[in-house]
Design an enzyme around this catalytic site. Structure first.
Site, mmCIF file in Angstrom:
data_model
loop_
_atom_site.group_PDB
_atom_site.id
_atom_site.type_symbol
_atom_site.label_atom_id
_atom_site.label_comp_id
_atom_site.label_asym_id
_atom_site.label_seq_id
_atom_site.Cartn_x
_atom_site.Cartn_y
_atom_site.Cartn_z
ATOM 1 C CB VAL A 45 4.037 0.350 4.145
ATOM 2 C CG1 VAL A 45 2.983 0.041 5.200
ATOM 3 C CG2 VAL A 45 5.142 1.205 4.739
ATOM 4 C CB ILE B 59 -0.943 0.041 1.216
ATOM 5 C CG1 ILE B 59 -0.151 0.031 2.520
ATOM 6 C CG2 ILE B 59 -1.944 -1.099 1.165
ATOM 7 C CD1 ILE B 59 -0.992 0.307 3.754
ATOM 8 C CG ASP C 67 9.201 14.864 10.359
ATOM 9 O OD1 ASP C 67 9.370 16.047 10.003
ATOM 10 O OD2 ASP C 67 8.848 13.968 9.581
#
Length: 719
Positions: free
Chosen positions: A463, A455, A568
């Site tokens: 992933v 995906i 982040d």
């Protein structure tokens, strides 16, 4: 002519046909509808999402592999053919930087064997691709560019002497020197130059010229009062094409190592190693996390000439690298000398925790205590987790890696800071894999998982979603090839941080495994996608904004109390469940602080969300996450972060030197939300509110249940 007419073959229609997916195109919205799940990240309207970047304290030296040539149809393998191919990449969509929800196109090869190093500038970041490896698959490459400020100068503006006038949109552009907000920062230079190649990797590649016929690099200490002054002489070798470089004699003083923000100002498709040597541009996503402790050495530097292009974020690929090696571990991520807890009891589907070490291995892990570390080197120290206790049966990752890199007679201990030219000790792939095996669980996840569907593709691997055989539950599996990591040691971040910290608002990691030469991390699958989808396609009201902020602040408060800085925070790092619950993800960029290491200096994060002190290379702590959260709140209000229409360098300069950014339409924002923002977007870190303090702010009382987020997901999917 008189033969029998052949009977027409009849083909029956499909049997048991089910129309499960209907894909269409909405001409009014100019968007596809009903796309399969694995197509979303390929065709999503997220091409303008910036990519994160990291400070390149020390890019892991790698073993050279034969460089590959490219044959595309009838085109010959010339340098121009590679550069011409880059034109095609501009039209390929790039998705957001979220590592769990990302796709990227396959990467091209790196060009003819006559090239030494290629580098490109993507989204304002110059990135380097030095070597090819055995595989054509994508690999992670950290575009790390800075070193500790105490070594290479006092500010970001001394990286290069000004030598080229900036160009923007085809016109020469002179920038005026601006007064920096911080007194430590000097005015920015008007001219733009490229980033330097990493010192160790660059020297290592050039010293191997006998194998590849590129350049011979003669270097020695320059007679200077500064211990960091070097004199470099480029001399021609077998390759005639590089003989033009022999005229260049580069002498760098300590100030020349200081990083400069001007290198971020443009986004050209290609740039040049020397003025006469064009190089292929390789687009890759940079990754955060500064890795293990590096030797106290400067980077090699060369001025790079670049060609400016437009501001659109283009597609990028990853360089193929052969087996990287790493330096002695440091405390920049995980907890230096982490104590591994035994598997948790309970009814968890996936048993957590490492395997117990044999007695001999356990002793070997602490054999490095007699090693003399160089001056300025931070020896690994234990971060005291309140719920963990030291056990001799479980060995620390940092200690084990240190023993591997020091005890082996094949790799003598480093002598950085001395006049010798000795290289840092190296860890082989087998040694690194053995160290990683201590962290992960034994077994093969394919025994209880099937139906793997890709995906996304992140900066370190791919992933997939998979189905648990005995329950039918879907999980996310992140697969990372150890041999294709520019910074292999960063993989410990993915495993250890997520394994040790569990919270309702943090994506849960079930387990991790070594499958062949791949690290597989099995984690919670969040069907709702990233907050970025909602931010870019819909508008959120204050109840929904407060709901997101409340969940994120709970996660940050928990992490900050454990000494973890995420570094982040942005909408790409926020994932949602199908029922609207909000969770924080992407821990590959995080850092650990403790009493022994209370601050960080690495330039890590995504430019538009970076705190001023990070850009200014000042020591920072958990306060940087609060600033980034404030920027994310503006993102939820305006649909994008401040200065998003500007190149990353200009945005970083404005963040560093200007007053805190504000929302575009202040009159549309309540005074309560404005007050909430004002507590986060404070330039002075010590005056910035903490996550715990913000949890008591009146604005968060507007937060609703997770179900209030569900209409936003429906609205986004409708688009």
């Amino acid at each position: 002519m008189f033969g029998k007419k052949k009977k027409k073959i009849e083909i029956s229609g499909p049997s048991n046909f089910e129309h499960r997916v209907h894909t269409g195109f909405d001409p009014q919205e100019q968007k596809f509808t009903g796309l399969p799940q694995q197509w979303h990240s390929l065709l999503a309207d997220t091409a303008n999402r910036p990519k994160p970047m990291v400070d390149p304290s020390c890019i892991t030296p790698i073993q050279l592999a034969p460089m590959k040539t490219i044959v595309r149809g009838n085109k010959s393998c010339k340098e121009t053919s590679i550069n011409g191919l880059l034109e095609d990449f501009d039209n390929i969509s790039v998705t957001r930087s979220n590592s769990l929800r990302k796709e990227s196109p396959p990467t091209p090869d790196q060009g003819a064997a006559s090239r030494i190093q290629g580098h490109s500038e993507e989204n304002g970041f110059i990135t380097f691709s030095q070597y090819s490896s055995e595989s054509d698959t994508t690999a992670d490459y950290t575009t790390e560019k800075y070193r500790d400020r105490s070594l290479y100068g006092d500010d970001l503006d001394l990286y290069y002497k000004s030598s080229h006038a900036a160009k923007q949109n085809g016109h020469a552009m002179k920038m005026k020197h601006g007064d920096a907000y911080y007194p430590e920062m000097k005015s920015l230079k008007t001219d733009l130059a490229g980033f330097p190649v990493d010192y160790h990797t660059h020297l290592d590649s050039l010293r191997k010229s006998s194998e590849y016929g590129d350049l011979r690099w003669d270097y020695q200490r320059a007679s200077s009062s500064s211990p960091l002054d070097y004199s470099f002489q480029l001399t021609p070798s077998r390759t005639a094409g590089t003989s033009r470089c022999s005229k260049e004699s580069l002498a760098y003083s300590e100030s020349d190592w200081g990083p400069s923000l001007d290198d971020y100002d443009r986004r050209p498709k290609s740039s040049y190693l020397h003025q006469t040597s064009p190089q292929p541009a390789m687009r890759q996503r940079s990754k955060s996390g500064s890795g293990l402790q590096e030797p106290m050495m400067p980077f090699g530097a060369s001025a790079f000439k670049t060609h400016p292009q437009g501001h659109s974020y283009n597609s990028y690929t990853y360089p193929r690298l052969s087996e990287p090696t790493m330096c002695i571990p440091k405390v920049d991520y995980d907890r230096a000398q982490m104590v591994f807890s035994p598997p948790l009891s309970g009814s968890d589907t996936y048993p957590r925790g490492p395997t117990k070490l044999p007695q001999s291995q356990s002793k070997a892990g602490y054999s490095s205590g007699s090693h003399q570390y160089p001056s300025g080197y931070h020896k690994a120290s234990l971060y005291h987790h309140p719920s963990l206790q030291t056990s001799s049966q479980y060995i620390s990752t940092a200690s084990y890696l240190s023993s591997l890199s020091i005890s082996s007679s094949t790799y003598p201990p480093p002598s950085w800071g001395s006049s010798s030219d000795q290289q840092p000790s190296r860890v082989s792939h087998e040694q690194f894999r053995a160290a990683l095996q201590l962290v992960v669980s034994p077994g093969d996840p394919r025994e209880y998982l099937d139906n793997f569907i890709k995906i996304g593709e992140g900066s370190t691997g791919i992933v997939c979603i998979a189905t648990e055989k005995h329950t039918g539950k879907q999980v996310a599996v992140k697969k990372m090839d150890l041999r294709k990591q520019q910074r292999r040691e960063l993989l410990f971040n993915e495993v250890v941080i997520m394994r040790d910290y569990h919270h309702d608002n943090v994506v849960d990691m079930y387990n991790s495994y070594l499958v062949g030469d791949e690290l597989w991390v099995v984690m919670e699958f969040l069907e709702g996608g990233a907050l970025t989808d909602i931010v870019t396609h819909t508008r959120m009201n204050e109840e929904q904004i407060a709901t997101v902020c409340l969940s994120v602040l709970k996660a940050l408060s928990y992490l900050h109390n454990q000494g973890v800085i995420h570094r982040d925070i942005k909408s790409d790092s926020i994932l949602l469940t199908s029922d609207g619950r909000i969770k924080l993800s992407d821990f590959g960029f995080c850092a650990q602080v403790s009493k022994e290491v209370p601050k960080r200096k690495s330039l890590v994060g995504t430019p538009y969300w970076m705190a001023p002190e990070v850009i200014s290379r000042l020591p920072y702590g958990t306060e940087v996450d609060i600033w980034s959260l404030g920027i994310m709140v503006i993102e939820m209000i305006d649909g994008e972060p401040p200065y998003f229409n500007e190149p990353p360098l200009q945005a970083m300069r404005r963040i560093r030197d200007s007053l805190p950014p504000r929302v575009k339409d202040l009159h549309k924002v309540s005074s309560m939300l404005r007050g909430f923002l004002d507590l986060m977007l404070v330039r002075e870190p010590s005056q910035r509110a903490t996550a715990q303090e913000l949890l008591g702010h009146p604005f968060l009382k507007l937060a609703g249940p997770p179900s209030c987020i569900v209409p936003l997901m429906r609205q986004y999917r409708h688009h």
